[in-house]
Design a protein around this motif. Sequence first.
Motif, short mmCIF file in Angstrom:
data_model
loop_
_atom_site.label_atom_id
_atom_site.label_comp_id
_atom_site.label_asym_id
_atom_site.label_seq_id
_atom_site.Cartn_x
_atom_site.Cartn_y
_atom_site.Cartn_z
N ALA A 68 0.83 -1.21 0.00
CA ALA A 68 0.00 0.00 0.00
C ALA A 68 0.86 1.25 0.00
CB ALA A 68 -0.93 -0.01 1.21
N LYS A 69 1.95 1.25 0.76
CA LYS A 69 2.83 2.41 0.89
C LYS A 69 3.94 2.42 -0.17
CE LYS A 69 1.21 4.38 4.69
NZ LYS A 69 0.80 5.80 4.77
N LYS A 70 4.05 1.33 -0.93
CA LYS A 70 5.10 1.20 -1.95
C LYS A 70 6.51 1.37 -1.34
CE LYS A 70 2.05 2.91 -5.61
NZ LYS A 70 1.64 1.57 -6.03
N PHE A 71 6.71 0.75 -0.18
CA PHE A 71 8.01 0.83 0.49
C PHE A 71 9.07 -0.02 -0.21
CE2 PHE A 71 6.22 1.99 4.93
CZ PHE A 71 6.11 3.31 4.53
N VAL A 72 8.63 -1.15 -0.79
CA VAL A 72 9.55 -2.02 -1.54
C VAL A 72 8.84 -2.53 -2.78
CG1 VAL A 72 10.92 -2.79 0.44
CG2 VAL A 72 8.86 -4.05 -0.17
N SER A 73 9.62 -2.89 -3.77
CA SER A 73 9.03 -3.47 -4.99
C SER A 73 8.60 -4.90 -4.71
CB SER A 73 10.05 -3.45 -6.12
OG SER A 73 11.17 -4.27 -5.79
N ASP A 74 7.71 -5.41 -5.57
CA ASP A 74 7.25 -6.79 -5.39
C ASP A 74 8.39 -7.79 -5.48
OD1 ASP A 74 4.66 -6.05 -4.95
OD2 ASP A 74 3.94 -6.49 -6.96
N THR A 75 9.42 -7.46 -6.26
CA THR A 75 10.55 -8.39 -6.39
C THR A 75 11.37 -8.48 -5.10
OG1 THR A 75 11.92 -6.61 -7.31
CG2 THR A 75 10.76 -8.03 -8.87
N LYS A 76 11.37 -7.41 -4.32
CA LYS A 76 12.13 -7.41 -3.06
C LYS A 76 11.26 -7.71 -1.85
CE LYS A 76 15.97 -4.38 -4.29
NZ LYS A 76 16.76 -3.17 -3.92
#
Length: 295
Positions: A68-76
Amino acid sequence: MVKVLLVLIALVNGLYAFRFASDFLKHRKEAWAEPGNNLFLAVWGAVVFFLSTFGISDFALSTILYRAKKFVSDTKLPGTLNTQCAIPVAVMALAYISTIRVDTITLVSCIVAQMIGAYVGPRFVVKLPAGTIRKFMGAGLVVAAMFILAGKFNLVPSGGDAVGLTGSKLIIAVVLLFIYGALNNVGIGSYAPTMATIYALGVNPAVAFPIMMGACTFSVPMGAMEFVRLGQYGRKITFFSSVFGIIGVLAAVFIVKSLNLSMIQWVVAAVVLYSGGSMLYEELFKVKKLCESEA
């Protein structure tokens, strides 16, 4: 044997901590530039691992927030979920194993069974439809929670206060913990099923805590070190979770130790019901959404 177990936990997680610290210092400029307010991440680390110490999945809560906050990418994201929990889970295991009385044979047998399941399981579990497994597991957890609540209201006999298992009950526990370890590979956490199993076999529900944390603290750092080596994880999130997660863990452990058996039974019922209900909701909602999109 318990002392040996505690030493092994310290050694394995100490190695992970060294590798993470080395990587963080090497890339500290990039780490501090990563998304996320420092104060927010510190508070989140304490809160999420406070809840995790009671058996509420930090994987599930963190996945929702970080996406939700886009703190990390889905790959990480997978790497971050593993690296952020390694140190807090080690503290949980050390605290619970050293303070909650549990039969050594039961503890070691269950930990080894789940570790073997986590290692061997992928060869078999990946062939099964994960959604179907989650639905059955979710329904089973809801039923288990209902039985616990029925016992609390004196409708059926409630769980016992034993500190260990022997004979056929120990065999059942070992087989089920092996299965739970394997199911971790399709994203089904072992906390709630372990709680329900320990309760159903007539053991003091508090005994589930050192068993489930003990199993995780050996398997998690192994994978976390690989994510650190590859650099596929959120360094800043892991730093704050590793430091402030310990505060949340110690606060929760103190509460668990001070609760009587009756209160722990309520905690177990709540966690098992929440886990089963959320698992069913996620799978059924996913199916409904897919049908609507196809229509």
